[in-house]
Scaffold this active site. Structure first.
Site, mmCIF file in Angstrom:
data_model
loop_
_atom_site.group_PDB
_atom_site.id
_atom_site.type_symbol
_atom_site.label_atom_id
_atom_site.label_comp_id
_atom_site.label_asym_id
_atom_site.label_seq_id
_atom_site.Cartn_x
_atom_site.Cartn_y
_atom_site.Cartn_z
ATOM 1 N N GLU A 75 -5.334 -11.721 15.191
ATOM 2 C CA GLU A 75 -4.464 -11.656 14.015
ATOM 3 C C GLU A 75 -5.100 -10.770 12.967
ATOM 4 O OE1 GLU A 75 -1.833 -14.200 10.811
ATOM 5 O OE2 GLU A 75 -3.465 -15.246 11.840
ATOM 6 N N GLU A 100 -10.036 -10.569 8.682
ATOM 7 C CA GLU A 100 -9.697 -10.674 7.266
ATOM 8 C C GLU A 100 -10.856 -10.120 6.429
ATOM 9 O OE1 GLU A 100 -8.031 -10.651 4.325
ATOM 10 O OE2 GLU A 100 -6.670 -11.978 5.441
ATOM 11 N N ASN A 127 -12.655 -4.364 8.099
ATOM 12 C CA ASN A 127 -11.468 -3.524 8.017
ATOM 13 C C ASN A 127 -10.794 -3.502 9.390
ATOM 14 O OD1 ASN A 127 -9.637 -1.551 7.070
ATOM 15 N ND2 ASN A 127 -10.983 0.098 7.777
ATOM 16 N N ASP A 150 0.047 -6.334 3.400
ATOM 17 C CA ASP A 150 0.315 -5.870 2.043
ATOM 18 C C ASP A 150 1.336 -4.739 2.099
ATOM 19 O OD1 ASP A 150 0.224 -4.782 -0.569
ATOM 20 O OD2 ASP A 150 -1.835 -5.483 -0.830
ATOM 21 N N LYS A 154 4.833 0.284 -4.135
ATOM 22 C CA LYS A 154 4.994 1.487 -4.955
ATOM 23 C C LYS A 154 4.849 2.714 -4.069
ATOM 24 C CE LYS A 154 3.392 -0.593 -9.276
ATOM 25 N NZ LYS A 154 2.408 -0.533 -10.374
ATOM 26 N N ASP A 186 8.420 -9.397 4.785
ATOM 27 C CA ASP A 186 9.561 -9.751 3.951
ATOM 28 C C ASP A 186 9.974 -8.587 3.055
ATOM 29 O OD1 ASP A 186 7.227 -9.903 2.474
ATOM 30 O OD2 ASP A 186 7.865 -11.600 1.250
ATOM 31 N N PHE A 224 3.264 -18.571 2.039
ATOM 32 C CA PHE A 224 3.516 -17.160 1.750
ATOM 33 C C PHE A 224 4.913 -16.763 2.227
ATOM 34 C CE2 PHE A 224 3.398 -12.617 2.305
ATOM 35 C CZ PHE A 224 2.632 -12.176 1.231
ATOM 36 N N GLU A 225 5.245 -17.154 3.459
ATOM 37 C CA GLU A 225 6.570 -16.827 3.988
ATOM 38 C C GLU A 225 7.655 -17.552 3.197
ATOM 39 O OE1 GLU A 225 9.105 -16.875 8.200
ATOM 40 O OE2 GLU A 225 6.976 -17.431 8.183
#
Length: 246
Positions: A75, A100, A127, A150, A154, A186, A224-225
């Site tokens: 993941e 992570e 990373n 993320d 923008k 999302d 979060f979802e």
């Protein structure tokens, strides 16, 4: 740095990363996770030029780390670890790797994994592209998950998105032939970008019919979802299969 790995050149990253590393004070329990649980759960990554980089000669060999041969799910951006801890607990016959960069999230993942008795889970603080490109052996993963990365919404920051042109080669290297790349977001424009990018990547073919994949039933509903849903944003899933190497 292990003695058998050469020292990296004293330079900086030349490519943008898909995260901004936040600093923050960890709780007592999170600090305890680092001192007591990290020796088991956290893979110690030899570094290159940055604190979350991966030395080009470093390798994580799943059979050595998990001490068995089993399908591996990776993941990317595991956050607080809710999805991967639930999956690891439900599927003890499989191995799981959480990637992570945020220490508080990694600490929470270790605490929850320990509480659940999930011994088939390991964590990497690094990373993600470097993990997929070099740290993991080629074709070592059965599945790669990218859930709610993320969105860098923008337009001037879009270049920092994880899933962009070339990501197919990065994820495709780590996946076995027939392995599955699962994604969810999302943010509609990011979902469209993901689909456009991966439809064009020669390493992958669609593993769904229609416009979007059905919701992956192996992904637990997280706060979060739920937050995205409460804001009226539609969750879009994608699934791609790694085509056979020539």
């Amino acid at each position: 740095m292990p003695e058998d790995l050469p020292e990296p050149a004293p330079t900086f990253r030349t490519k943008p990363v898909s995260f901004v590393r936040r600093s923050g004070r960890m709780s007592e329990a999170q600090e305890r996770a680092w001192s007591e649980l990290a020796p088991f759960y956290l893979f110690d990554v030899p570094r290159d030029v940055a604190s979350t980089s991966v030395h080009a000669d470093a390798r994580l060999v799943p059979a050595d780390v998990y001490r068995r041969e089993a399908p591996l799910t990776v993941e990317i951006g595991s956050g607080q670890g809710h999805a991967i801890v639930a999956a690891a607990t439900a599927h003890p016959e499989r191995d799981f790797l959480a990637v992570e960069v945020f220490r508080a999230g990694l600490a929470r993942t270790m605490l929850d994994a320990d509480r659940a008795g999930a011994r088939n889970l390991r964590l990497v603080e690094a990373n993600a592209p470097e993990v997929l490109e070099t740290l993991l052996p080629e074709a070592s993963a059965d599945e790669v998950w990218v859930f709610f990365p993320d969105p860098w919404h923008k337009s001037r920051h879009n270049k920092r998105r994880l899933v962009k042109e070339g990501f197919g080669a990065i994820a495709g290297r780590a996946l076995r032939d027939g392995g599955v790349l699962r994604l969810a977001t999302d943010w509609e424009d990011y979902a469209l970008q993901m689909r456009e990018v991966l439809d064009a990547e020669p390493e992958f073919e669609r593993a769904f019919d229609g416009d979007w994949a059905p919701r992956f039933d192996g992904r637990v509903m997280t706060a979060f979802e739920r937050k995205g849903l409460n804001k009226g944003r539609e969750i879009r899933d994608l699934a791609y299969r790694r085509v056979a190497r020539v």
